[in-house]
Write an enzyme that holds these catalytic residues in place. Structure first.
Site, PDB file in Angstrom:
ATOM      1  N   ARG A 178      -9.634   0.376   3.530  1.00 32.74           N
ATOM      2  CA  ARG A 178      -8.604   1.030   2.884  1.00 32.74           C
ATOM      3  C   ARG A 178      -9.033   1.435   1.552  1.00 32.74           C
ATOM      4  O   ARG A 178      -9.648   1.184   0.936  1.00 32.74           O
ATOM      5  CB  ARG A 178      -7.126  -0.019   2.785  1.00 32.74           C
ATOM      6  CG  ARG A 178      -6.371  -0.114   3.948  1.00 32.74           C
ATOM      7  CD  ARG A 178      -5.457  -1.330   3.545  1.00 32.74           C
ATOM      8  NE  ARG A 178      -4.661  -1.627   4.711  1.00 32.74           N
ATOM      9  CZ  ARG A 178      -3.897  -2.669   4.608  1.00 32.74           C
ATOM     10  NH1 ARG A 178      -3.896  -3.305   3.598  1.00 32.74           N
ATOM     11  NH2 ARG A 178      -3.318  -3.079   5.606  1.00 32.74           N
ATOM     12  N   ASP A 204      -2.113  -9.963  14.987  1.00 35.05           N
ATOM     13  CA  ASP A 204      -3.366  -9.718  14.584  1.00 35.05           C
ATOM     14  C   ASP A 204      -3.948 -10.493  13.227  1.00 35.05           C
ATOM     15  O   ASP A 204      -5.036 -10.361  12.743  1.00 35.05           O
ATOM     16  CB  ASP A 204      -3.370  -8.084  14.159  1.00 35.05           C
ATOM     17  CG  ASP A 204      -2.385  -7.735  13.146  1.00 35.05           C
ATOM     18  OD1 ASP A 204      -1.362  -8.425  12.777  1.00 35.05           O
ATOM     19  OD2 ASP A 204      -2.759  -6.535  12.547  1.00 35.05           O
ATOM     20  N   HIS A 222       7.670   0.194   6.596  1.00 30.68           N
ATOM     21  CA  HIS A 222       8.161   1.068   7.754  1.00 30.68           C
ATOM     22  C   HIS A 222       8.553   0.384   8.942  1.00 30.68           C
ATOM     23  O   HIS A 222       8.484  -1.059   8.755  1.00 30.68           O
ATOM     24  CB  HIS A 222       7.062   2.138   8.314  1.00 30.68           C
ATOM     25  CG  HIS A 222       5.872   1.549   8.551  1.00 30.68           C
ATOM     26  ND1 HIS A 222       5.463   0.783   9.827  1.00 30.68           N
ATOM     27  CD2 HIS A 222       4.754   1.508   7.873  1.00 30.68           C
ATOM     28  CE1 HIS A 222       4.213   0.237   9.608  1.00 30.68           C
ATOM     29  NE2 HIS A 222       3.770   0.735   8.552  1.00 30.68           N
ATOM     30  N   HIS A 230       6.800  -2.838  10.071  1.00 28.93           N
ATOM     31  CA  HIS A 230       7.027  -4.473   9.249  1.00 28.93           C
ATOM     32  C   HIS A 230       8.154  -5.125   9.716  1.00 28.93           C
ATOM     33  O   HIS A 230       8.320  -6.336   9.249  1.00 28.93           O
ATOM     34  CB  HIS A 230       7.108  -4.105   7.822  1.00 28.93           C
ATOM     35  CG  HIS A 230       5.821  -3.341   7.410  1.00 28.93           C
ATOM     36  ND1 HIS A 230       5.752  -1.968   6.746  1.00 28.93           N
ATOM     37  CD2 HIS A 230       4.795  -3.675   6.878  1.00 28.93           C
ATOM     38  CE1 HIS A 230       4.705  -1.776   6.228  1.00 28.93           C
ATOM     39  NE2 HIS A 230       3.929  -2.621   6.425  1.00 28.93           N
ATOM     40  N   THR A 266       0.875  -1.288  -0.028  1.00 29.81           N
ATOM     41  CA  THR A 266       0.220  -0.228  -0.020  1.00 29.81           C
ATOM     42  C   THR A 266       0.642   1.532   0.110  1.00 29.81           C
ATOM     43  O   THR A 266       0.386   2.320   0.013  1.00 29.81           O
ATOM     44  CB  THR A 266      -0.983  -0.156   1.058  1.00 29.81           C
ATOM     45  OG1 THR A 266      -0.404  -0.341   2.416  1.00 29.81           O
ATOM     46  CG2 THR A 266      -2.113  -1.066   1.124  1.00 29.81           C
ATOM     47  N   GLN A 285      -7.047 -14.444   1.693  1.00 31.34           N
ATOM     48  CA  GLN A 285      -5.624 -14.893   2.321  1.00 31.34           C
ATOM     49  C   GLN A 285      -5.340 -16.241   2.542  1.00 31.34           C
ATOM     50  O   GLN A 285      -4.383 -17.001   2.244  1.00 31.34           O
ATOM     51  CB  GLN A 285      -5.429 -14.187   3.542  1.00 31.34           C
ATOM     52  CG  GLN A 285      -3.734 -14.060   4.288  1.00 31.34           C
ATOM     53  CD  GLN A 285      -3.825 -13.134   5.371  1.00 31.34           C
ATOM     54  OE1 GLN A 285      -4.505 -12.159   5.629  1.00 31.34           O
ATOM     55  NE2 GLN A 285      -3.088 -13.959   6.405  1.00 31.34           N
ATOM     56  N   LYS A 331       1.924   2.686  20.406  1.00 33.25           N
ATOM     57  CA  LYS A 331       2.080   2.033  19.128  1.00 33.25           C
ATOM     58  C   LYS A 331       3.472   2.430  18.708  1.00 33.25           C
ATOM     59  O   LYS A 331       3.926   3.377  18.801  1.00 33.25           O
ATOM     60  CB  LYS A 331       1.109   2.462  17.947  1.00 33.25           C
ATOM     61  CG  LYS A 331       1.223   1.696  16.891  1.00 33.25           C
ATOM     62  CD  LYS A 331       0.093   2.029  15.748  1.00 33.25           C
ATOM     63  CE  LYS A 331       0.400   1.106  14.730  1.00 33.25           C
ATOM     64  NZ  LYS A 331      -0.931   1.550  13.643  1.00 33.25           N
ATOM     65  N   LYS A 377      -8.113  -2.982  11.733  1.00 31.69           N
ATOM     66  CA  LYS A 377      -8.549  -1.482  11.236  1.00 31.69           C
ATOM     67  C   LYS A 377      -9.903  -1.250  11.569  1.00 31.69           C
ATOM     68  O   LYS A 377     -10.895  -1.974  11.848  1.00 31.69           O
ATOM     69  CB  LYS A 377      -8.561  -1.603   9.597  1.00 31.69           C
ATOM     70  CG  LYS A 377      -6.965  -2.369   9.146  1.00 31.69           C
ATOM     71  CD  LYS A 377      -5.698  -1.218   9.250  1.00 31.69           C
ATOM     72  CE  LYS A 377      -4.599  -1.682   8.786  1.00 31.69           C
ATOM     73  NZ  LYS A 377      -4.344  -3.189   8.864  1.00 31.69           N
ATOM     74  N   LYS A 409       5.674   4.857  15.461  1.00 29.56           N
ATOM     75  CA  LYS A 409       5.120   6.305  14.916  1.00 29.56           C
ATOM     76  C   LYS A 409       5.623   7.174  15.782  1.00 29.56           C
ATOM     77  O   LYS A 409       5.970   7.105  17.012  1.00 29.56           O
ATOM     78  CB  LYS A 409       3.440   5.953  15.133  1.00 29.56           C
ATOM     79  CG  LYS A 409       2.866   5.261  13.922  1.00 29.56           C
ATOM     80  CD  LYS A 409       1.942   6.156  13.449  1.00 29.56           C
ATOM     81  CE  LYS A 409       1.200   5.131  12.317  1.00 29.56           C
ATOM     82  NZ  LYS A 409       0.113   6.172  11.607  1.00 29.56           N
ATOM     83  N   THR A 410       5.914   8.547  15.189  1.00 25.48           N
ATOM     84  CA  THR A 410       6.302   9.718  16.010  1.00 25.48           C
ATOM     85  C   THR A 410       5.212  10.594  15.508  1.00 25.48           C
ATOM     86  O   THR A 410       4.319  10.505  14.748  1.00 25.48           O
ATOM     87  CB  THR A 410       7.636   9.914  15.373  1.00 25.48           C
ATOM     88  OG1 THR A 410       7.532  10.592  13.875  1.00 25.48           O
ATOM     89  CG2 THR A 410       8.924   8.950  15.730  1.00 25.48           C
TER      90      THR A 410
END
Length: 433
Positions: free
Chosen positions: A86, A199, A45, A48, A40, A178, A236, A82, A239-240
């Site tokens: 998406r 998840d 990042h 992953h 996506t 999947q 989390k 989610k 993330k910043t």
């Protein structure tokens, strides 16, 4: 003797759930295992990274890793974890993203050579693009009941949650898509194990169930998950305030990437160095012991930042990031400023006071330029003179010896920046326009 993959994950804190019989299979034979990622974006990042490191350890333990890029499923979106659906991406964008991701993953896995366990990358779009809805209903749909699908936690969360639009049929069928990936890879690649984040457990067990119902109950298909990584405060990971920490240098500079790891807490550093590096247990135990003796030296954070930055970027990028860090926190020179690229320069001085100066003002004395109302580095000319005479003022990392020294275009960094410094820690960035 190859290492035991499950034991390796356990001591690293990288094992969440495992189906019975998985460890026995891994000890008995070379196992082909896959992990899926949706293309996506044109970069992974650090969220992953745990999954990618699982594949790295798998290959080092003698097994064969497959990374599946979800070109087909990426056109749909997965409801797991989610709260909303998406955006759907077109085929051209997905292909571009896939190629970019493969380059990044190649730094972690060996795709070359003649070894039977060399890594592969596959794209489920290749087998889904000609798979009709009727094929899907006949080959996949008839084997899994709606009751089974409804019981999945990821589906329940969306149905009972606060999502305004509920759960679309497209997303509801995601676990079957999947699951079919696993069935296809089992039949065509001999793949018996799926890896993923915790998840994904519901989707993964649907895959093992589909394989057994399609090919017979004695068929061996297994699933293993890693925990979802969080920070010590429960927030989390990765993330910043400015968003994700990406592996792509154009999205997150190596300097910023290095700084992220350097600034994690002591507790997080102890967990992360096991998860995000390939250092062995003995080395890590020694580092942890040394760190606890003198936490102020931040031994764990420094080694963690060094290992991950080198693995994701390069040794040269690491050295540049350390040098860039020294610009802000240590002794440095004008030459060091000139060496770094513009984006890294801006990243370093992101949080300092920032002023704009009209280009036509160049050629005037330092004291005049840096006491202007719109460039308030010093509250007054008197204060400026006093600090310069005391040896406490620098321009572009060089001491100013005369308060009336002219500031010219020759002083500009990258043709447009001036960096003023009062004392050791007070920086001011001036953009000349």
């Amino acid at each position: 003797m190859k290492k035991n993959f499950v034991e390796e994950l356990k001591w690293r804190g990288m094992l969440a759930q495992i189906m019975p019989g998985t460890e026995e299979l891994l000890q008995r034979e070379m196992v082909t295992a896959y992990l899926g990622t949706d293309p996506t974006a044109d970069s992974l990042h650090i969220g992953h990274l745990c999954g990618i490191m699982m594949l790295r350890h798998l290959q080092r333990c003698g097994h064969k890793p497959i990374i599946l890029v979800g070109g087909a499923t990426g056109m749909i979106g997965d409801p797991s974890g989610k709260s909303q659906e998406r955006n759907l991406l077109d085929a051209e964008t997905l292909y571009h993203n896939q190629e970019a991701i493969k380059k990044q993953v190649a730094k972690f896995l060996d795709f070359e050579g003649t070894e039977p366990n060399k890594a592969e990358m596959v794209n489920n779009y290749d087998w889904m693009k000609d798979f009709t809805f009727l094929d899907f209903a006949r080959v996949v749909g008839k084997h899994i009941t709606v009751n089974y699908m409804m019981a999945k936690e990821s589906v329940q969360q969306r149905l009972n949650g606060t999502a305004r639009d509920g759960l679309s049929f497209t997303e509801f069928t995601y676990q079957l898509l999947q699951g079919y990936d696993f069935l296809y890879l089992y039949e065509h690649k001999g793949c018996k194990l799926q890896l993923g984040g915790n998840d994904q457990w519901g989707n993964m067990t649907t895959g093992t169930e589909l394989i057994r119902r399609t090919l017979g109950s004695e068929t061996e298909a297994f699933a293993l998950t890693c925990p979802l990584i969080t920070k010590a405060d429960g927030k989390k990971f990765g993330k910043t305030e400015s968003g994700n920490i990406w592996l792509d240098r154009n999205r997150t500079t190596p300097y910023k990437f290095y700084q992220f790891w350097l600034n994690v807490s002591d507790d997080d550093a102890e967990r992360y160095i096991k998860i995000f590096t390939s250092l062995d247990k003995e080395t890590i135990d020694t580092l942890v012991a040394e760190h606890k003796e003198d936490p102020g030296r931040r031994i764990l954070q420094k080694r963690l930042a060094e290992e991950v930055t080198t693995m994701v970027h390069s040794r040269e990028d690491l050295e540049m990031a350390i040098e860039a860090s020294n610009i802000l926190f240590g002794k440095s020179t004008k030459d060091a400023l000139a060496k770094i690229d513009e984006q890294t320069f801006l990243d370093i001085f992101e949080g300092v006071p920032h002023f704009d100066l009209p280009k036509e003002e160049l050629g005037k004395p330092f004291v005049e330029l840096f006491t202007r109302d719109d460039v308030k580095v010093f509250p007054s000319r008197g204060e400026c003179r006093k600090m310069v005479q005391g040896g406490g003022v620098s321009l572009n990392k060089e001491k100013i010896s005369a308060f009336d020294r002219l500031v010219t275009a020759d002083d500009l960094i990258d043709g447009k920046y001036l960096l003023a410094q009062k004392g050791k820690k007070n920086y001011f960035l001036i953009t000349v326009k």
